[in-house]
Design an enzyme around this catalytic site. Structure first.
Site, PDB file in Angstrom:
ATOM      1  CE  LYS A 259      -2.990   2.753   3.103  1.00 50.13           C
ATOM      2  NZ  LYS A 259      -3.777   2.819   4.350  1.00 50.13           N
ATOM      3  CE  LYS A 271      -6.034   9.147   8.089  1.00 44.69           C
ATOM      4  NZ  LYS A 271      -6.616   8.103   8.954  1.00 44.69           N
ATOM      5  CD  GLU A 343      -6.557   5.312   2.760  1.00 45.34           C
ATOM      6  OE1 GLU A 343      -7.491   5.459   3.570  1.00 45.34           O
ATOM      7  OE2 GLU A 343      -5.378   5.107   3.115  1.00 45.34           O
ATOM      8  NE  ARG A 345     -10.409  -1.127   4.967  1.00 46.88           N
ATOM      9  CZ  ARG A 345     -10.869  -1.166   6.205  1.00 46.88           C
ATOM     10  NH1 ARG A 345     -11.984  -1.812   6.476  1.00 46.88           N
ATOM     11  NH2 ARG A 345     -10.213  -0.587   7.189  1.00 46.88           N
TER      12      ARG A 345
END
Ligand code: BES
Ligand code: MN
Ligand code: ZN
Length: 493
Positions: A259, A271, A343, A345
């Protein structure tokens, strides 16, 4: 840093620092005893006065005031020789090198690392890794003179086994340093297209294959999840596919998937302050994959490795994907967005499908995937999930020698129902409680039955303080474990 061997006793060698191993209760080895005699017993008495007991990684710097060719002694605790591990040697020589450097030393000479249960190659490899990793600093963006590093390290030893250990240690530590260099880059300098360029350059220099998919190529491929995550940023997403093929016969094929969210704002599910500050590290899985692949040509392992990096920047904007959107992944499965902050996954789903098409014997993904993994295991431990017990066991065994903290977590089928979408096949979040497990169960949907493991490195990818072997910043965590895993797989055709 030049690391070399020289036969004989370092008591007669000139240097800025002489590293001596000290065992529990301040016991000295043969070289230590020899030096203690040269100093009329003052080494032993100084250690006693300082209550230096030889705990692993503890150090004491003792100036020699002209009484030895070495300007100072660095005493370092190495623990009990009977139970001493490779990681104890790594920590001890890391600590010794760092205090010697910080005391102003450029050249050090050292006793040979050794332990009862460890072969010579592993001992020298571990000490070498410790010296290089603990000495790592990221100074690229400082405008002042860079601080000097250790220049030469000379071990009092001889022989092919020791030399082989040094070479292996250098190759491994160099890969970890590459992962750190990339993880420490600011997100304005390192965005998906730039990461792809670096991967291409690295591949070209080292003789790896490299294929990069830009936005148009990803659309052609049908990688709807990577495209959705990246659509809110001016920096377009990339999928980077590196391949290492051995010169001779290959003992199997492994896929490594990383990732690489070059910055994770959370997207529309933005966030808050307090969570967003360190999110440049959300690309750490990508560098771990690139760095591991970069070590393979020099190591010459007889195994084929695909490294697949899914890279995007997760930004909020007028064009960003949103909660309730439904996207179509490369696998064909549809996913309903619960949170744009889940995001990782999504990009991994497409990368896993892509890698599975190579039909590897096993796939391992690395991702700074969930805050829940940090809550569960703290900020130094990796959560390991896997569909294949042998693969998980191999990873945990490799982590045992690399010293990286990893712990297995469950993939409970009973939890899967919470990932069923209201309108699509799946939804991208199952909730906060057990959040790492839902993330892993989501990924499993895209593994096509291939033996697979998932390493959630959200905690250990980043260190907020200086530790034994890391500075503050990106750690390059998992690279040492992956290299050892590939080595052990290569031994077992
Ligand atoms: N990149 C974060 C996870 C993370 C957290 C990495 C802390 C490093 C340190 C990930 O994309 C994320 O935001 N995960 C969410 C998932 C949730 C929305 C289901 C999380 O962990 O809160
Ligand atoms: Mn996120
Ligand atoms: Zn993320």
């Amino acid at each position: 840093m030049q690391i070399a061997l020289r036969p004989g006793s370092p008591s007669a060698w000139e240097s800025d620092a002489l590293v001596l191993a000290v065992e529990p209760e301040g016991r000295l080895g043969t070289i230590g005893q020899e030096i203690d005699q040269q100093l009329d017993g003052m080494l032993a008495s100084t250690l006693r006065e300082a209550r230096f007991r030889g705990e692993t990684g503890k150090t004491l710097v003792i100036p020699t005031l002209g009484r030895l060719p070495a300007r100072r002694i660095v005493a370092v605790g190495v623990g009990d020789p009977a139970t001493r591990s490779a990681h104890d040697l790594r920590r001890a020589w890391g600590a010794a090198g760092r205090v010697a450097r910080d005391a102003g030393a450029a050249s050090i000479v050292s006793e040979a690392p050794a332990a009862a249960q460890i072969d010579v190659t592993t001992a020298f490899r571990s000490a070498t890794e410790g010296l290089i990793l603990a000495g790592y600093r990221f100074q690229q963006y400082r405008t002042r003179e860079p601080q000097p590093d250790l220049d030469t390290v000379t071990f009092a030893a001889d022989g092919d086994a020791a030399q082989r250990g040094i070479t292996l240690g250098e190759q491994t530590a160099k890969a970890v340093a590459l992962a750190r260099d990339l993880g420490n880059q600011p997100p304005d300098a390192l965005y998906p297209a730039r990461l792809a360029e670096i991967a291409e350059d690295t591949a070209q220099q080292l003789g790896l294959e490299c294929r990069v998919y830009d936005r148009a190529a990803l659309a052609e491929l049908g990688a709807g999840a990577i495209l959705a995550v990246g659509q809110g940023s001016i920096h377009e997403p990339r999928l980077i596919h590196l391949t290492y093929r051995p010169a001779g016969p290959s003992h199997g094929t492994i896929g490594l998937i990383g990732k690489a969210i070059t910055f994770d704002t959370g997207g529309i599910n933005l966030k808050p302050t307090g969570s967003v500050e360190t999110m440049k590290i959300d690309m750490a899985g990508g560098p771990a994959v690139l760095a591991t692949l970069s070590a393979l040509p020099a190591l010459g392992l007889p195994i084929t490795v695909h490294g697949v990096i899914a890279s995007a920047e997760n930004m909020p904007s007028g064009g960003a994907f949103r909660p309730s959107d439904v996207l179509r992944t490369l696998s064909g499965k549809t996913v309903e967005i619960v949170s744009t902050d889940a995001e990782g996954r999504l990009v991994l789903a497409d990368a896993l499908t892509y890698t599975a098409r190579e039909r590897p014997d096993a796939m391992i993904d690395l991702a700074t995937l969930t805050g829940a993994a940090v809550v569960a295991l703290g900020n130094q431990g990796t959560a390991v999930f896997g569909s294949d017990i042998t693969l998980v066991d191999d990873i945990l065994a490799a982590a045992g020698t690399s010293g990286e903290l990893m712990w297995q977590m469950p993939l409970w089928d009973a939890y899967h129902e919470r990932l069923t979408g209201d309108v699509a096949d799946l939804k991208n979040s199952g909730g906060r409680d057990g959040g790492s497990i839902f993330a892993a169960l989501f990924l499993r949907e895209f593994t096509e039955g291939i033996p697979w493991a998932h390493l959630d490195i959200a905690g250990p990818a980043w260190s907020d303080r200086v530790t034994d072997l890391t500075g503050k910043g990106a750690t390059g965590h998992a690279v040492m474990t992956l290299i050892r895993l590939l080595e052990s797989r290569s031994d077992r055709p």
